[in-house]
Design a protein around this motif. Sequence first.
Motif, PDB file in Angstrom:
ATOM      1  N   ARG A  43       0.796  -1.264   0.109  1.00 24.29           N
ATOM      2  CA  ARG A  43       0.028   0.010   0.147  1.00 24.29           C
ATOM      3  C   ARG A  43       1.103   1.297  -0.038  1.00 24.29           C
ATOM      4  O   ARG A  43       0.527   2.256  -0.635  1.00 24.29           O
ATOM      5  CB  ARG A  43      -0.875  -0.132   1.224  1.00 24.29           C
TER       6      ARG A  43
ATOM      7  N   TYR B 130       1.990   1.961  -3.525  1.00 27.34           N
ATOM      8  CA  TYR B 130       0.932   2.456  -4.190  1.00 27.34           C
ATOM      9  C   TYR B 130       0.804   4.002  -3.962  1.00 27.34           C
ATOM     10  O   TYR B 130       0.330   4.628  -4.894  1.00 27.34           O
ATOM     11  CB  TYR B 130      -0.454   1.714  -3.809  1.00 27.34           C
TER      12      TYR B 130
ATOM     13  N   HIS C  19       0.800   6.975  -6.769  1.00 22.29           N
ATOM     14  CA  HIS C  19      -0.503   7.246  -6.623  1.00 22.29           C
ATOM     15  C   HIS C  19      -0.978   7.749  -8.220  1.00 22.29           C
ATOM     16  O   HIS C  19      -1.814   7.375  -8.781  1.00 22.29           O
ATOM     17  CB  HIS C  19      -1.175   7.881  -5.659  1.00 22.29           C
TER      18      HIS C  19
ATOM     19  N   TYR D   2      -3.572  -4.538  -9.334  1.00 16.82           N
ATOM     20  CA  TYR D   2      -4.708  -3.407  -8.741  1.00 16.82           C
ATOM     21  C   TYR D   2      -4.841  -2.449 -10.217  1.00 16.82           C
ATOM     22  O   TYR D   2      -6.067  -2.413 -10.278  1.00 16.82           O
ATOM     23  CB  TYR D   2      -4.073  -2.464  -7.878  1.00 16.82           C
TER      24      TYR D   2
ATOM     25  N   ARG E  88      -8.699  -2.627 -11.556  1.00 21.36           N
ATOM     26  CA  ARG E  88      -9.544  -1.509 -11.320  1.00 21.36           C
ATOM     27  C   ARG E  88      -9.891  -1.046 -12.663  1.00 21.36           C
ATOM     28  O   ARG E  88     -11.144  -0.506 -13.056  1.00 21.36           O
ATOM     29  CB  ARG E  88      -8.582  -0.292 -10.785  1.00 21.36           C
TER      30      ARG E  88
ATOM     31  N   ARG F 185     -10.164 -11.261  -5.334  1.00 22.73           N
ATOM     32  CA  ARG F 185     -11.313 -10.780  -5.865  1.00 22.73           C
ATOM     33  C   ARG F 185     -11.958 -11.801  -6.634  1.00 22.73           C
ATOM     34  O   ARG F 185     -11.408 -12.574  -7.399  1.00 22.73           O
ATOM     35  CB  ARG F 185     -11.502  -9.694  -6.450  1.00 22.73           C
TER      36      ARG F 185
ATOM     37  N   SER G 155     -14.902  -2.384  -5.066  1.00 18.65           N
ATOM     38  CA  SER G 155     -14.035  -2.281  -3.613  1.00 18.65           C
ATOM     39  C   SER G 155     -13.509  -3.644  -3.498  1.00 18.65           C
ATOM     40  O   SER G 155     -12.378  -3.410  -2.557  1.00 18.65           O
ATOM     41  CB  SER G 155     -15.231  -2.295  -2.544  1.00 18.65           C
TER      42      SER G 155
ATOM     43  N   ASP H 262     -11.247  -4.664  -5.468  1.00 15.25           N
ATOM     44  CA  ASP H 262      -9.906  -4.510  -6.255  1.00 15.25           C
ATOM     45  C   ASP H 262      -8.811  -4.203  -5.458  1.00 15.25           C
ATOM     46  O   ASP H 262      -7.505  -4.718  -5.535  1.00 15.25           O
ATOM     47  CB  ASP H 262      -9.840  -3.181  -7.229  1.00 15.25           C
ATOM     48  N   LYS H 263      -8.992  -3.712  -4.159  1.00 17.46           N
ATOM     49  CA  LYS H 263      -7.761  -3.060  -3.384  1.00 17.46           C
ATOM     50  C   LYS H 263      -7.153  -4.371  -2.554  1.00 17.46           C
ATOM     51  O   LYS H 263      -6.298  -4.395  -1.993  1.00 17.46           O
ATOM     52  CB  LYS H 263      -8.354  -2.292  -2.282  1.00 17.46           C
ATOM     53  N   ASN H 264      -8.162  -5.715  -2.560  1.00 16.29           N
ATOM     54  CA  ASN H 264      -7.738  -6.896  -1.916  1.00 16.29           C
ATOM     55  C   ASN H 264      -6.116  -7.509  -2.561  1.00 16.29           C
ATOM     56  O   ASN H 264      -5.368  -8.056  -1.968  1.00 16.29           O
ATOM     57  CB  ASN H 264      -8.446  -7.779  -1.874  1.00 16.29           C
TER      58      ASN H 264
ATOM     59  N   MET I 287      -3.636  -5.880  -2.859  1.00 13.31           N
ATOM     60  CA  MET I 287      -2.318  -5.299  -2.128  1.00 13.31           C
ATOM     61  C   MET I 287      -2.021  -6.297  -0.848  1.00 13.31           C
ATOM     62  O   MET I 287      -0.888  -5.983  -0.144  1.00 13.31           O
ATOM     63  CB  MET I 287      -2.883  -3.969  -1.394  1.00 13.31           C
TER      64      MET I 287
END
Length: 594
Positions: free
Chosen positions: A331, A334, A338, A424, A428, A455, A462, A464-466, A468
């Motif tokens: 994270r 990321y 960003h 990610y 996304r 996922r 929501s 998608d962040k998994n 990480m």
Amino acid sequence: MGEYLENEYQMEIENRVRNLMWTVSGDYSLDVELDVDSFQKSRYISLYDAIKQGAFARYFDKDALALYVVKKSFLGADQMNLMNLAQICVDAAVHKRVEAERSGVADIRKKAFSDLIEFDYRRLSESLTGMLKLAFFKRALDPGYRTTKKLSEALSAVEELEGAAETMELIRTVDRLYNSLLDQTFEERQGSLEEVLSVTLEELAEYGWKDFLKENAETESFDDYMRRLTQSMLRTESGEEAGQEEKEEKEPGAPHVVQVTEEDLKKVYSYVELNFGKSYLSPLESRRMDYRLCRGAHGDCSLYFTEGILKNSVKNNYQYQYALRQAEQNRRVYAQNHNLARKNITILTDVLRQALVRRSETEYVRDDHGHVVPKLLWKVGRTNDRRLFTRTLNRNAADFVVDVLIDASGSQRVRQPKVALQGYIISRALSNVGIPHRVMSFCSFWDYTVLHRFRDYDEDRSADKNIMEYTTSSNNRDGLAIRAAADGLLKRQEENKVLIVLSDGRPNDIIVNRPNSKNPRSYGGDYAVKDTAREVRHARNMGISVLGVFAGKEIDLNAEKKIFGKDFAYIRDIANFSNVVGTYLKRQLDADNL
């Protein structure tokens, strides 16, 4: 202020551990780099390492043992395995001496070994020398512990060192164990121990001892290198080789066999659950899945489907903390990138959206049936052209489903944050255009192929962040992972199915030798490549478009080509992963034959 307090605490720990080492050694000029970091995991591991360093420096010649390891490595031995054997032998040689002088040492040693079994069981169980370490730890905790005949014989040789008085006794035992357990042809090819020890420093210099170093340590002197190797050799834990990245896996085709006892087999599922998180399948569903998919080359294997240790942990153990730290690092990378990530997501989303729009457009084609075209009727009886009609083609833009399967074996360890970031971006972008997709990683632990689902197909954005939470470990049985991913795709209703596989082109897995059974064939080298290629062909024959994205070393390119044929892409930098995948998906969306 917080950073200041943390530094103060670190210094306090280091002083405490160093004083302990000086007290045991009796040499207050002894200057070694101590393993203070392990104190955060277990103070007993850190304290016992200090005791062992001091004791070995007091009773033996640590430099002589380290130089033997370098010379044996110079002649082609595996340095990490030599280090593991040396660590066990050092412990056997010093612990009784220091325990006789200091009564509390025996208790510290047992607690350190108990913590190591809990924290490092998975990693240690992946190699023969690691299994020997585990057996050594267990025997120290329970003198009645029984293991396989091969490991018992090795343990007996190690335990004979408890009365050792000379460093040469340790060297002979390490050499004998290496030649008997790991490379029975070494002596025939390279010579006896005497010939190993006869290698000169001049020969080492000519050969280039810096080949053992990482790129960022190329300026290190030979003395510095020897010092780090000695310190690593005297620690209880396995770590990186001094001056070299840990070998990611054995050479292609080399059998990697782990012998297990009935007791180990009974516990293996609980260890998988403990280290990877609970499975989201019921025991009955798991058995049915294994029955259908674990056949042929994978007949002795099992599949384990999980959403990860952070989602469904058994307890807050060291592996949980490691996964937590890695997720935080992913994270953080990321967050640092960003703006770049958002730009890439926007570009990839636009590319996919435009392809979907084109696919949604109504297309008219001439055909031999459909709506008649009056102006073409003059051809009747005059030409052989029967295409006097127009037909409307309506392609379904949403009739797509995608699976992204990512290698999570140890070979990807240095790329973890980048792989998570690129995964990610892809996930996304697919969510933005409404294409159902699943993202999973795969690795193998003993005879389990672990599929970590980040996922599922129909989850919202929501999920998608998994990605990480991506972490790596162990080995990789690519053929079985691809078979399992394809099985999930084939259950989907969408007509157009796409599977994207990120791997290093080197499927390689251990062999679990169960009691009273014959060894299954080694899953590595050409055999594993052919098996993986067969699974890719089977998936394509079932209507799945498969793309291989290669992120390995150039030497393995031919294997990747054999596996994926023309549909593979070579990326030298993982940062190009999402661009390659985007280009391939656009091509699939634009294809007329889908």
